[in-house]
Design a protein around this motif. Sequence first.
Motif, PDB file in Angstrom:
ATOM      1  N   UNK A 266       0.841  -1.205   0.000  1.00  0.00           N
ATOM      2  CA  UNK A 266       0.000   0.000   0.000  1.00  0.00           C
ATOM      3  C   UNK A 266       0.870   1.246   0.000  1.00  0.00           C
ATOM      4  N   UNK A 267       1.919   1.245   0.792  1.00  0.00           N
ATOM      5  CA  UNK A 267       2.807   2.420   0.834  1.00  0.00           C
ATOM      6  C   UNK A 267       3.427   2.695  -0.525  1.00  0.00           C
ATOM      7  N   UNK A 268       3.803   1.646  -1.243  1.00  0.00           N
ATOM      8  CA  UNK A 268       4.384   1.858  -2.572  1.00  0.00           C
ATOM      9  C   UNK A 268       3.379   2.524  -3.507  1.00  0.00           C
ATOM     10  N   UNK A 269       2.105   2.143  -3.389  1.00  0.00           N
ATOM     11  CA  UNK A 269       1.083   2.756  -4.239  1.00  0.00           C
ATOM     12  C   UNK A 269       0.792   4.205  -3.842  1.00  0.00           C
ATOM     13  N   UNK A 270       1.150   4.563  -2.633  1.00  0.00           N
ATOM     14  CA  UNK A 270       0.928   5.930  -2.164  1.00  0.00           C
ATOM     15  C   UNK A 270       2.048   6.877  -2.581  1.00  0.00           C
ATOM     16  N   UNK A 271       2.898   6.449  -3.503  1.00  0.00           N
ATOM     17  CA  UNK A 271       3.947   7.313  -4.067  1.00  0.00           C
ATOM     18  C   UNK A 271       4.824   7.919  -2.973  1.00  0.00           C
ATOM     19  N   UNK A 272       5.602   7.084  -2.268  1.00  0.00           N
ATOM     20  CA  UNK A 272       6.348   7.581  -1.105  1.00  0.00           C
ATOM     21  C   UNK A 272       7.427   8.605  -1.429  1.00  0.00           C
ATOM     22  N   UNK A 273       7.921   8.602  -2.658  1.00  0.00           N
ATOM     23  CA  UNK A 273       8.955   9.577  -3.004  1.00  0.00           C
ATOM     24  C   UNK A 273       8.534  10.375  -4.230  1.00  0.00           C
ATOM     25  N   UNK A 274       7.672  11.396  -4.022  1.00  0.00           N
ATOM     26  CA  UNK A 274       7.204  12.198  -5.145  1.00  0.00           C
ATOM     27  C   UNK A 274       8.318  13.024  -5.756  1.00  0.00           C
ATOM     28  N   UNK A 275       8.069  13.496  -6.969  1.00  0.00           N
ATOM     29  CA  UNK A 275       8.985  14.407  -7.667  1.00  0.00           C
ATOM     30  C   UNK A 275      10.342  13.769  -7.949  1.00  0.00           C
TER      31      UNK A 275
ATOM     32  N   UNK B 198       1.250  12.507  -2.849  1.00  0.00           N
ATOM     33  CA  UNK B 198       1.778  11.391  -2.060  1.00  0.00           C
ATOM     34  C   UNK B 198       0.889  11.163  -0.842  1.00  0.00           C
ATOM     35  N   UNK B 199       0.977   9.953  -0.263  1.00  0.00           N
ATOM     36  CA  UNK B 199       0.269   9.661   0.961  1.00  0.00           C
ATOM     37  C   UNK B 199      -1.238   9.770   0.824  1.00  0.00           C
ATOM     38  N   UNK B 200      -1.936  10.120   1.905  1.00  0.00           N
ATOM     39  CA  UNK B 200      -3.398  10.164   1.893  1.00  0.00           C
ATOM     40  C   UNK B 200      -3.944  11.460   1.315  1.00  0.00           C
ATOM     41  N   UNK B 201      -3.356  11.918   0.223  1.00  0.00           N
ATOM     42  CA  UNK B 201      -3.688  13.232  -0.310  1.00  0.00           C
ATOM     43  C   UNK B 201      -5.164  13.333  -0.693  1.00  0.00           C
ATOM     44  N   UNK B 202      -5.790  12.230  -1.143  1.00  0.00           N
ATOM     45  CA  UNK B 202      -7.190  12.289  -1.571  1.00  0.00           C
ATOM     46  C   UNK B 202      -8.108  12.737  -0.441  1.00  0.00           C
ATOM     47  N   UNK B 203      -7.711  12.462   0.801  1.00  0.00           N
ATOM     48  CA  UNK B 203      -8.512  12.830   1.959  1.00  0.00           C
ATOM     49  C   UNK B 203      -8.404  14.319   2.270  1.00  0.00           C
ATOM     50  N   UNK B 204      -7.287  14.954   1.892  1.00  0.00           N
ATOM     51  CA  UNK B 204      -6.996  16.316   2.318  1.00  0.00           C
ATOM     52  C   UNK B 204      -6.990  17.348   1.190  1.00  0.00           C
ATOM     53  N   UNK B 205      -6.863  16.931  -0.051  1.00  0.00           N
ATOM     54  CA  UNK B 205      -6.604  17.868  -1.134  1.00  0.00           C
ATOM     55  C   UNK B 205      -7.828  18.706  -1.493  1.00  0.00           C
ATOM     56  N   UNK B 206      -7.544  19.854  -2.107  1.00  0.00           N
ATOM     57  CA  UNK B 206      -8.584  20.689  -2.700  1.00  0.00           C
ATOM     58  C   UNK B 206      -8.193  20.947  -4.151  1.00  0.00           C
ATOM     59  N   UNK B 207      -9.150  21.201  -5.041  1.00  0.00           N
ATOM     60  CA  UNK B 207      -8.807  21.498  -6.437  1.00  0.00           C
ATOM     61  C   UNK B 207      -7.951  22.757  -6.542  1.00  0.00           C
TER      62      UNK B 207
END
Length: 438
Positions: free
Chosen positions: A99-108, A327-336
Amino acid sequence: MARKTLKLYGLQHLDILRHYRDISDRALHEFSVVGKVLPFRVNNYVLDELIDWSRPDEDPFYRLTMLDRRMLATSDFDAVERAMRNGAGATLADVAAAIRRRLNPHPANQMTTNVPLLNGSGVSGLQHKYAETCLVFPSSGQTCAAYCSFCFRWPQFVGDRSLRMATDESQRFVSYLREHKDVTDVLLTGGDPLIMRASVLRRYVEPLLGPETAHVTTIRIGTKMLGFWPYRFTTDDDADDLIRLLEEVVQSGRHLAIMMHISHPRELETPAARDAIRRLLAIGAVLRSQSPVVRGVNDDTQTWRELWTSEVRQGIFPYYMFVLRDTGPRAFFEVPLSRALDIYRGAVSQVSGLARSARGPIMSTDMGKISVDGVADFGGTRTFVLSYVQARDAEWVKRPFFARYDDTATWVDGLQPLTASDRMFLSRPEPRLARAHH
């Protein structure tokens, strides 16, 4: 002033929540399931002086520090729960790692394009993305007094060495900096470097103050301590030692920038925070503040207007309003992006010129820091106006480019270039070796 003692609480201390609120066994179980994938830590200051326990589910600091089952996809949550029920430790570890690998642990592409080479091998705990600035990750500073649950550095805290960035015992980063005279700014980051005792922090700071690193004219320290444990600067048993060390940086002729992560104006309102700010300003440190827009924490104009106004009043420079990284749980926190721009414009239009030093909304991508500058109409096509405020290729800085307006896009990968000439500014570069020195 009475001395406060920092008390840290992790997953093994979840029952502490029952002291503050009525919480069900099921809710604590769900908390624990998410905690098998994402890190959790909170402390007594956050619990006692920041969270409003009369309405915890609406409180920005509860949302900022606590875990929620919605941070994981339903299928991932169910997979972790099954692994916990089956009692197979290795299987649980494997499920969490996947799951952590799918959460893109090292963006950019930070582990492939940012880690520099010295004599043909990578320099542990160092990132060199922009010519003038190097990031240093002190090995003892890769934790925090409390974890922000949106943090893009979450892989530093999950106990997986393959995901962690940290200096090695040889501190080869110092040799690299001595050789690279183009580096003017060094940022000590983490985690939180100020979680270290002053005597340990000194091992990283003192080598930067000598004649061989005279080209390093600015030392930055990234920290959340002012918001989550301000007693670090006032009453901790080595707070005076820390202040003396920071004062040595100023007296050496360097610019000392304390890069504070402040997500909400309430962090600046406690007596402890105000005392810490006064003490830092008294030694000549320059305080700058930055944070991403986080849904449920600060995703409204009024919060940012109050934050920037309070910062200027107390002698802090508003620096960046960021967009959450991919990265991480961004879907829970992000805004457009469109919403982040509206929040920025609404806030910056209601503050004095001194508070308009804040730049934003900013996406920190593998190509550089992209600013969403506005929305314009080109031949009947609604368009985002964008520019780089910092870039791997310095020629890209402040060259406007354009993307088709999309009110659902939350990151650069959701944008479509307006024309063929805009494409290169939005294309993900091919992986390449970081800068080297032989």
